[in-house]
Design an enzyme around this catalytic site. Structure first.
Site, mmCIF file in Angstrom:
data_model
loop_
_atom_site.group_PDB
_atom_site.id
_atom_site.type_symbol
_atom_site.label_atom_id
_atom_site.label_comp_id
_atom_site.label_asym_id
_atom_site.label_seq_id
_atom_site.Cartn_x
_atom_site.Cartn_y
_atom_site.Cartn_z
ATOM 1 N N GLY A 169 0.815 -1.203 0.000
ATOM 2 C CA GLY A 169 0.000 0.000 0.000
ATOM 3 C C GLY A 169 0.851 1.256 0.000
ATOM 4 O O GLY A 169 2.065 1.219 -0.279
ATOM 5 N N ALA A 187 2.058 3.198 2.402
ATOM 6 C CA ALA A 187 3.189 3.243 3.329
ATOM 7 C C ALA A 187 4.341 2.377 2.821
ATOM 8 O O ALA A 187 5.510 2.769 2.900
ATOM 9 C CB ALA A 187 2.748 2.779 4.718
ATOM 10 N N GLY A 222 -9.439 11.343 0.141
ATOM 11 C CA GLY A 222 -8.276 12.076 -0.343
ATOM 12 C C GLY A 222 -7.134 12.105 0.649
ATOM 13 O O GLY A 222 -6.976 11.206 1.472
ATOM 14 N N GLU A 266 -14.451 17.049 4.595
ATOM 15 C CA GLU A 266 -14.895 15.750 5.106
ATOM 16 C C GLU A 266 -15.192 15.858 6.593
ATOM 17 O O GLU A 266 -14.901 16.879 7.233
ATOM 18 C CB GLU A 266 -13.844 14.662 4.811
ATOM 19 N N ASP A 315 -2.693 -9.454 9.253
ATOM 20 C CA ASP A 315 -1.566 -10.404 9.272
ATOM 21 C C ASP A 315 -0.323 -9.847 9.955
ATOM 22 O O ASP A 315 0.316 -10.522 10.766
ATOM 23 C CB ASP A 315 -1.169 -10.800 7.842
ATOM 24 N N HIS A 359 -13.785 -0.172 8.996
ATOM 25 C CA HIS A 359 -13.088 0.659 8.017
ATOM 26 C C HIS A 359 -11.595 0.813 8.291
ATOM 27 O O HIS A 359 -10.790 0.704 7.372
ATOM 28 C CB HIS A 359 -13.762 2.027 7.987
#
Length: 525
Positions: free
Chosen positions: A13, A15, A48, A113, A207, A331
């Site tokens: 991802g 990071a 975003g 947001e 994991d 989430h």
């Protein structure tokens, strides 16, 4: 097969890739990801990147919004780093050509947001920001990076000095490899798929958190699981996320009769913090109501939110009616492997970054769009630290702790997800949590279990159980309601627990009030 390299990164991802592109300028990097390179939660992220850009905004306001959303449970210094260094990291990728959305005059378009006091959300491709972030970072990787897809890490290796030196992996066909390196980085993302309804990828089981815990690393804040209020629901199935940006553009939570559900509930209304909105949507659905987002106030919806519109068309939802059916679901994981500001864990040589890590930056509830910001900011911080770290000779002979073999009474995936959703979901109490924890009693000596005989599917299932136990034990320990952790038997916030971290380390539950800042400072009971 044995492979020796300079850095091992588990995950693919934001990071992981931000770290890899910086580290690969000087070091050899092996990226190991258990699925396709483009199937991370980041790739599918609609939200975003939060960053101060306008004259009426300030770094201090962004910091304050983050602390308020986090229930004041945040690590303040790390929040300062996120916001102040984050804007530099964000501006850097924009200068490199990251395709941010702009207004007709060329200025960056800024969205609003939940729990943000200002418009400061930067998007790319409307609601496809995550995809553009991944593609941008992939283009920056050097030839020093080797990517290993469909390979799962199942055991961290340590030498007799206790330093992490490598990892065992397994592929779907059962083939196994062993990688050795001075630096091992966990960037495996969150654990949303422990629940029946989630915005995460279906194999996000935590994991990396389980790996670190089995190796003896400290984890914390596992009770803080963020539930998003608006997952797209069609025919009983979750098809994706309806981004918070939709409400920032004028969308509203309503029932079938278009009655506004957030009216009078919170000063920020439909843009209240996620634990507030998710709780309200949960209560509405529990009372038998269907819940929707009313998009009638949004002009050119399909143009502004092409990903969401495509999901709606796929589900045969008629957008002309201006109602999108939703439900809350898991989430984001605020907790994870305890790290300092450079990704260092309580085990020498082992680093963690992104959603799998816990720097304390998100507190009890993550502020919207701070996660991609976290990935690019702390990924850069960690990579720069590793590049300048001086390492003496490392012993790459791993020790094998005494292990045993036995058949494990593992629940099937669906049953475990149902157990967690019912008992350790949005609403919790001691009775429910105790009901859940009794299913995990067999994990008491799990660190001594021999994992070599397990298949990839069995390992995933085992890791699901370990992370589920960590969440449940954390939730049992926190006798209050704070942020995303809501207990009906302790409905109030306890000020004495504001800076109390419940640290778990191989069977121990340690109450820690001081965040550790170095691998030199071990966490003790």
């Amino acid at each position: 097969m044995e492979i020796y390299t300079d850095v091992i990164i588990l995950g693919s991802g934001v990071a992981a890739l931000q770290s890899a592109r910086i580290l690969s300028q000087k070091l050899r990097v092996q990226i190991i990801t258990k699925s396709n390179l483009r199937s991370s939660s980041t790739y599918y992220a609609q939200g975003g990147i939060a960053g101060v850009q306008s004259p009426n905004d300030s770094l201090q306001l962004h910091i304050q919004d983050t602390l308020d959303a986090g229930g004041q449970h945040n690590h303040k210094e790390h929040v300062d780093t996120l916001v102040t260094e984050g804007i530099k990291s964000l501006e850097q990728i924009i200068e490199e050509g990251f395709p941010v959305d702009r207004l007709t005059n060329g200025q960056i378009s800024l969205g609003l947001e939940g729990a943000h006091s200002r418009h400061r959300i930067i998007h790319a491709g409307g609601d496809a920001t995550g995809k553009h972030v991944i593609e941008h970072l992939l283009q920056q990787l050097t030839t020093n990076v080797t990517i290993n897809e469909y390979e799962m890490a199942y055991q961290l290796l340590k030498n007799k000095a206790g330093r992490c030196i490598g990892v065992h992996t397994i592929q779907p066909n059962g083939e196994k490899n062993t990688y050795f390196a001075p630096h091992i980085i966990i960037a495996t993302g969150g654990a949303g798929a422990l629940y029946t309804h989630t915005s995460n990828r279906p194999n996000n089981f935590g994991d990396g958190i389980a790996l670190a815990y089995l190796a003896g690393a400290a984890v914390t804040d596992m009770e803080f699981v963020q539930f998003h209020p608006s997952l797209l629901l069609a025919n009983g199935q979750i098809l994706g996320l309806v981004s918070e940006a939709v409400r920032g553009a004028g969308g509203r939570f309503v029932d079938r009769n278009r009655y506004p559900l957030m009216e009078g509930v919170h000063p920020l209304g439909d843009l209240a913090p996620r634990h507030v909105t998710a709780y309200e949507m949960y209560k509405a659905r529990q009372s038998g109501k269907e819940v929707f987002i009313d998009i009638s106030a949004i002009t050119k919806f399909e143009e502004r939110f092409p990903t969401i519109a495509a999901l709606c068309h796929k589900a045969e939802i008629d957008l002309r009616k201006n109602l999108i059916p939703i439900t809350p679901g898991s989430h984001f994981m605020m907790g994870g492997v305890v790290t300092d500001g450079y990704g260092r864990t309580s085990i020498e040589g082992l680093f963690a970054i992104g959603e799998a890590a816990c720097t304390g930056v998100h507190g009890a509830n993550r502020l919207a769009s701070n996660s991609l910001l976290e990935g690019i900011t702390f990924g850069k911080q960690m990579a720069q630290y590793i590049l300048q770290e001086e390492i003496s000779h490392i012993d790459f002979h791993s020790i094998s702790p005494s292990t045993f073999y036995e058949e494990l009474p593992l629940l099937q995936k669906h049953d475990l997800q149902q157990l967690m959703s019912t008992n350790v979901g949005i609403i919790r109490n001691e009775q429910k949590l105790q009901r859940a924890v009794q299913h995990f009693s067999f994990l008491q000596d799990i660190a001594k279990l021999n994992l070599d005989h397990l298949s990839m599917g069995q390992l995933e299932l085992l890791f699901m159980h370990i992370v589920a136990l960590l969440i449940t034990k954390g939730a049992l320990a926190r006798l209050e309601s704070r942020g995303a952790h809501i207990r009906t038997d302790y409905p109030q916030t306890d000020q004495a627990l504001e800076k109390q971290w419940f640290i778990q380390k191989q069977g121990q539950l340690i109450k820690g009030s001081v965040w550790h800042e170095s691998t030199k400072t071990r966490i003790h009971a």
